[in-house]
Design a protein around this motif. Structure first.
Motif, PDB file in Angstrom:
ATOM      1  N   UNK A   1       5.855   0.488  -6.150  1.00  0.00           N
ATOM      2  CA  UNK A   1       6.141   1.912  -5.973  1.00  0.00           C
ATOM      3  C   UNK A   1       5.975   2.310  -4.510  1.00  0.00           C
ATOM      4  N   UNK A   2       4.926   1.792  -3.861  1.00  0.00           N
ATOM      5  CA  UNK A   2       4.707   2.126  -2.448  1.00  0.00           C
ATOM      6  C   UNK A   2       5.841   1.633  -1.563  1.00  0.00           C
ATOM      7  N   UNK A   3       6.414   0.512  -1.927  1.00  0.00           N
ATOM      8  CA  UNK A   3       7.479  -0.099  -1.121  1.00  0.00           C
ATOM      9  C   UNK A   3       8.822  -0.023  -1.852  1.00  0.00           C
ATOM     10  N   UNK A   4       9.052   1.084  -2.527  1.00  0.00           N
ATOM     11  CA  UNK A   4      10.228   1.198  -3.392  1.00  0.00           C
ATOM     12  C   UNK A   4      11.536   1.013  -2.632  1.00  0.00           C
ATOM     13  N   UNK A   5      11.637   1.562  -1.430  1.00  0.00           N
ATOM     14  CA  UNK A   5      12.892   1.443  -0.679  1.00  0.00           C
ATOM     15  C   UNK A   5      13.158  -0.008  -0.275  1.00  0.00           C
TER      16      UNK A   5
ATOM     17  N   UNK B   1       5.928  11.823  -0.395  1.00  0.00           N
ATOM     18  CA  UNK B   1       4.742  11.600  -1.199  1.00  0.00           C
ATOM     19  C   UNK B   1       4.846  10.329  -2.027  1.00  0.00           C
ATOM     20  N   UNK B   2       3.716   9.906  -2.600  1.00  0.00           N
ATOM     21  CA  UNK B   2       3.666   8.659  -3.368  1.00  0.00           C
ATOM     22  C   UNK B   2       3.757   8.959  -4.860  1.00  0.00           C
ATOM     23  N   UNK B   3       4.849   8.590  -5.527  1.00  0.00           N
ATOM     24  CA  UNK B   3       4.943   8.808  -6.968  1.00  0.00           C
ATOM     25  C   UNK B   3       4.127   7.774  -7.742  1.00  0.00           C
ATOM     26  N   UNK B   4       3.894   8.054  -9.010  1.00  0.00           N
ATOM     27  CA  UNK B   4       3.161   7.121  -9.881  1.00  0.00           C
ATOM     28  C   UNK B   4       4.083   6.002 -10.354  1.00  0.00           C
ATOM     29  N   UNK B   5       5.338   6.341 -10.612  1.00  0.00           N
ATOM     30  CA  UNK B   5       6.317   5.352 -11.035  1.00  0.00           C
ATOM     31  C   UNK B   5       7.668   5.743 -10.455  1.00  0.00           C
ATOM     32  N   UNK B   6       8.579   4.788 -10.447  1.00  0.00           N
ATOM     33  CA  UNK B   6       9.911   5.009  -9.886  1.00  0.00           C
ATOM     34  C   UNK B   6      10.935   4.507 -10.882  1.00  0.00           C
ATOM     35  N   UNK B   7      11.948   5.320 -11.100  1.00  0.00           N
ATOM     36  CA  UNK B   7      13.077   4.865 -11.889  1.00  0.00           C
ATOM     37  C   UNK B   7      14.123   4.263 -10.971  1.00  0.00           C
TER      38      UNK B   7
END
Length: 445
Positions: free
Chosen positions: A314-318, A362-368
């Protein structure tokens, strides 16, 4: 002279406050008018010629408005029938109307305004077409490929339909303001405030303190227009009314319509109880032209969604999405080298709406992780999505690390989304006669 127009909601299908509508009917409107369409939801509806709303919802609301117009003894008009205003959508709305009349044992005189254009005829008249700022280049082949092409009717065409004496008027594609300004202008009300009041009222109670109540009353006269919400506790303040000029306008001061433009700079707004009085707007006549809209098939789509929860991912989603996309494109090129496709990954919860323009980091809890694919055929689009499927489930952030597992919210995760369309035109067509290319038919049903 004075004309009272009752607007039940911003669009047929959105619903309204029933008590407010009853209050409006009891106040004796000269016309009940409601919009039925928009381009807000993209080109698919125009491309297919269908409505975005449920038939059951539209039928229920339209039946209520037919009954309201009978009680008020006034005409009922619908603009941009079936979301897009194309002929097929107009026919759909006409069928619903006939069904309601048959089920209630009523009869009515119906007028239908059609706004469809033939791509071949338009290509032959292309010297009369002017691109608007940002308009795409349009080739003859792209024009010929349009599944539906419409011109936006103004007040002149709507007035022609109302002049038939119809109880119910069903319009193809119209400007949002035309169905509200047509009758006041025909009656000789102040032209500037007829257009400005119509602009304010186009979305019903959106220009009030209770936007979801839907119902708005517009009183037009020789000097201006009074905007009055009819829901309990709602107010139309000078601020809420004037602020609506920012809605869907490139310039809140100058509003263009077929046959001229509205200059809102001299307009004055004054509170009158829960209502606001508008005076001073100026209508400036000009050459007559109508906006064109068209859509063409661009392929077929597929989607898949994975839910990513490990905090590191999640932190490195991109970076994760970029790595996954690169690997997906490598595999697709290897397995489907002859298939042309478009593909993107959207990070739901991170920047799905704005992409690189997203200001909140901001930092989300989860990413779709939403995969979107387009190809020439439905099966090709699904094939591409199936190749990406294992990566959506197990792709590692870094080579050599333990295989992760993410969540699919459905089985199968990839779904066909059907035909995809693109808007083709952002142009205006000059007309010698406002009725050129438009048609009005009136009949008893």
């Amino acid at each position: 002279m004075s004309i009272r127009v009752l607007v039940p909601a911003g669009a047929l299908g959105l619903g309204w406050d029933d008590e407010a509508l009853a209050r409006g009917v009891a106040r004796g409107p000269d016309l009940i008018a409601i919009d039925g369409g928009s381009t807000d939801s993209g080109p698919s509806y125009l491309g297919r010629g269908v409505s975005k709303y449920s038939r059951a919802q539209i039928k229920g609301e339209w039946a209520a408005l037919i009954d309201a117009a009978r009680q008020a003894d006034c005409p009922l008009i619908l603009g941009t029938a079936g979301t897009c205003g194309a002929g097929r959508a107009v026919d759909w709305m006409l069928d619903i109307t006939r069904q309601i009349l048959a089920e209630t044992g009523r009869s009515a005189r119906i007028a239908v305004l059609r706004c469809d254009r033939d791509p071949t005829a338009l290509a032959e008249a292309w010297d009369r077409v002017t691109p608007l700022p940002g308009a795409p280049e349009v080739t003859p082949d792209e024009l010929a490929a349009c599944s539906n092409l419409v011109a936006l009717a103004g007040v002149e065409q709507v007035q022609e339909a109302l002049a038939t004496g119809a109880d119910i008027v069903i319009c193809g594609r119209t400007t949002d303001t035309a169905i509200l300004a047509a009758l006041p202008l025909a009656a000789g009300c102040d032209a500037g405030c007829a257009w400005l009041g119509a602009k304010v009222g186009e979305c019903g109670a959106l220009a009030t303190t209770r936007p979801w109540s839907g119902v708005l009353e517009l009183d037009f006269d020789a000097a201006g227009c009074t905007v009055r919400p009819l829901a309990e506790g709602a107010e139309a303040t000078p601020q809420t009314v004037a602020a609506h000029l920012l809605y869907e306008n490139a310039d809140p001061h100058i509003l263009h319509e077929p046959g001229g433009h509205l200059d809102c700079r001299p307009a004055r707004y004054a509170a009158d109880g829960e209502a606001t009085r508008i005076e001073g707007a100026v209508w400036v006549p000009g050459p007559y032209s109508v906006k064109l809209e068209a859509a063409r098939l661009t392929g077929f789509g597929a989607q898949a969604l994975a839910i990513v929860r490990p905090p590191r991912y999640v932190r490195h989603a991109r970076a994760f999405a970029a790595s996954l996309e690169a690997e997906a494109r490598r595999r697709i090129a290897d397995r489907l080298p002859d298939v042309a496709y478009d593909m993107d990954l959207r990070l739901i919860g991170v920047d799905a709406a704005l992409g690189d323009l997203e200001p909140d980091r901001g930092a989300p809890v989860e990413v779709g992780l939403l995969l979107r694919v387009r190809a020439a055929t439905q099966e090709q689009a699904l094939e591409v999505a199936r190749i990406v499927n294992p990566l959506l489930l197990h792709h590692p952030l870094e080579p050599g690390e333990p295989m992760p597992t993410f969540a699919f919210p459905s089985s199968p995760p990839e779904h066909a989304t059907g035909a995809t369309y693109a808007f083709v035109l952002h142009h205006v067509l000059a007309l010698d006669d406002p009725m050129d290319g438009f048609s009005v038919e009136a009949f008893d049903a």
